[in-house]
Design an enzyme around this catalytic site. Sequence first.
Site, mmCIF file in Angstrom:
data_model
loop_
_atom_site.group_PDB
_atom_site.id
_atom_site.type_symbol
_atom_site.label_atom_id
_atom_site.label_comp_id
_atom_site.label_asym_id
_atom_site.label_seq_id
_atom_site.Cartn_x
_atom_site.Cartn_y
_atom_site.Cartn_z
ATOM 1 N N ASP A 98 0.852 -1.186 0.000
ATOM 2 C CA ASP A 98 0.000 0.000 0.000
ATOM 3 C C ASP A 98 0.887 1.235 0.000
ATOM 4 O OD1 ASP A 98 -2.470 1.461 0.268
ATOM 5 O OD2 ASP A 98 -3.258 -0.230 1.407
ATOM 6 N N ASP A 200 -3.088 4.654 -2.287
ATOM 7 C CA ASP A 200 -4.142 5.245 -1.472
ATOM 8 C C ASP A 200 -4.436 6.680 -1.923
ATOM 9 O OD1 ASP A 200 -5.809 5.003 1.029
ATOM 10 O OD2 ASP A 200 -4.564 6.698 1.640
ATOM 11 N N GLU A 255 -6.364 4.331 -6.032
ATOM 12 C CA GLU A 255 -7.665 4.670 -5.463
ATOM 13 C C GLU A 255 -8.095 6.019 -6.035
ATOM 14 O OE1 GLU A 255 -9.726 4.422 -1.092
ATOM 15 O OE2 GLU A 255 -7.853 5.539 -1.234
ATOM 16 N N HIS A 331 -10.970 -2.925 2.913
ATOM 17 C CA HIS A 331 -10.854 -2.456 4.284
ATOM 18 C C HIS A 331 -11.694 -1.218 4.560
ATOM 19 C CE1 HIS A 331 -8.159 0.040 1.985
ATOM 20 N NE2 HIS A 331 -8.090 0.897 2.976
ATOM 21 N N ASP A 332 -12.165 -0.550 3.502
ATOM 22 C CA ASP A 332 -13.019 0.636 3.643
ATOM 23 C C ASP A 332 -14.482 0.348 3.324
ATOM 24 O OD1 ASP A 332 -11.092 2.462 4.460
ATOM 25 O OD2 ASP A 332 -10.550 3.026 2.413
#
Length: 559
Positions: A98, A200, A255, A331-332
């Site tokens: 990440d 991210d 993202e 995870h979100d």
Amino acid sequence: MNKKWWQQAVIYQIYPKSFMDSNGDGIGDLPGIISKLTYLKKLGVDALWLSPVYQSPQVDNGYDIADYRHIDPMFGTDEDMYRLISLAHAQGLKIVMDLVANHTSDQSVWFQESRKSRDNYFSDFYIWRDAKSDGSEPNNWGSNFGGSAWEWEPQRQQYYLHYYAKQQPDLNWENLRVRQYIFDMMRFWKAKGVDGWRMDVITSISKDQRFQDNPNPFKQTYVTGNQDNGPRMHEFIHDINREVLSPFEMMSVGESPSSTSFDARKFVDPDREELDMVFTFEHMHVDRKPHGRNGRWDLQPLDLVALKQILSSWQTNLWQHGWNALYFENHDRARVTSRWGNDQQYRYESATAFATVLHGLQGTPFIYQGEEIGMTNPNFEINDYEDIELLTNYREIVQEKQTMTKAEFLAAAHKISRDNARTPMQWAPTSNAGFSSGHPWFKLNPDYTTVNVQNDQSNERSVFAYYQKLIELRHRSQILVAGTYQLNCPKNTRIFEYERIYQGVKWTIIANLSNDELSISTYFPNKKYHKFILKNYKDRKDLECNLRPWESFIIEQEI
């Protein structure tokens, strides 16, 4: 076909804190992941994406990074990470890390130096602005976690920008040194064997340097909405590609919260040399009320027509212009079986139905830990939650503004809270779900005694076994990789049906995403087919009986 490895791959996301604890401290760690490599290989996935394991104060569960080049002791040692990469590679599994490059932790040495003065080496590593004449913030920009996006720093006598928590100051990508530091860090991890990056909020790295107020139709004190697609965004992303991604052949998925299928081309068209794929949020907002004053917490039932339209637009508009990243959970994101399915009466059926829809599309499917056994949302109380976004939003919306009641907010949290996906992985019906011999860092979902890996793998209706078959299809069936896409029944509010066609072969993928039994003749009037490729009701033998609740299958038909 000359395809990249990630175009025929299925990628598994691990949230390390909640995956597997090896030392009994209640926190998942890298040795815990190593202990489950055989499980992941059995599932059949090709790569592991790890949420951040770098040194961090954990204000935002690791997305506030203090040191990009070292592993946080809670997860293990630097050597544990190098060993994980090596052992994963030995199993044929690639490692995706990440990249959090929009912001750091306020504990980073960069920020600790930057906050001291306006004229040191790191002064310009972050975004600083003077107060207005009355001492207030430079503009009305709001943080995604509630309140202002600006925080006063007494040492510098200036405000710094933070799109997320105040402990997550945004980096200043206008500063060439910042970009070079990020590129060098990425090269460091490539040298350690990392194969790719999930980036991210990468579309936030460029800020509009005019720093004008956001439009404010609801007359709010602070307003979000000006945080993506800044004027130099594509330039900066192209720089990442030129400096790191292309020369070192590293896979990238960015993202991109506000991307539609049309503007996504600018990111993923190979000719532009930016990213391989992007994660959009567009399809995950189909249960959000448009223009609600409480943002993501103002919910409505799943709009299946909108979901089909959005997913189909990505299939058609990126065709021969780029590649899709396919996901429902991460995870979100909450557990899709609870959010849009029926996690009580039809948990297996709805889990496998949504999986069929997703994995039948063109693109790279991403599986989030626990998705492969149909894990569900826990119905926690407010005090049970850990997520800083939820807790700050609750304080602002319920306690301060009072635009929602506690019950209304809690009902929304039960559907969409990020914490729904962050409960510890459920390995067994034993103490602490087999996740840890100690007290877990986060409350377990109470259903772990029934929903767990051990039970699922011994169950005749195994979600895990179904995912194994979907992954095997992805590996051996070029129709899923290269076939054209055609949506059927676009206005149907209960059925998701589409076709994939490649070299004279047609597969029809259908899912009844409802609790209702539906007439099959509506969708297969002539009832002709060659064979069933996959089905989630094992007793389905032909196209005679009705579609049962949450039934899905893939069949091969004549063109």
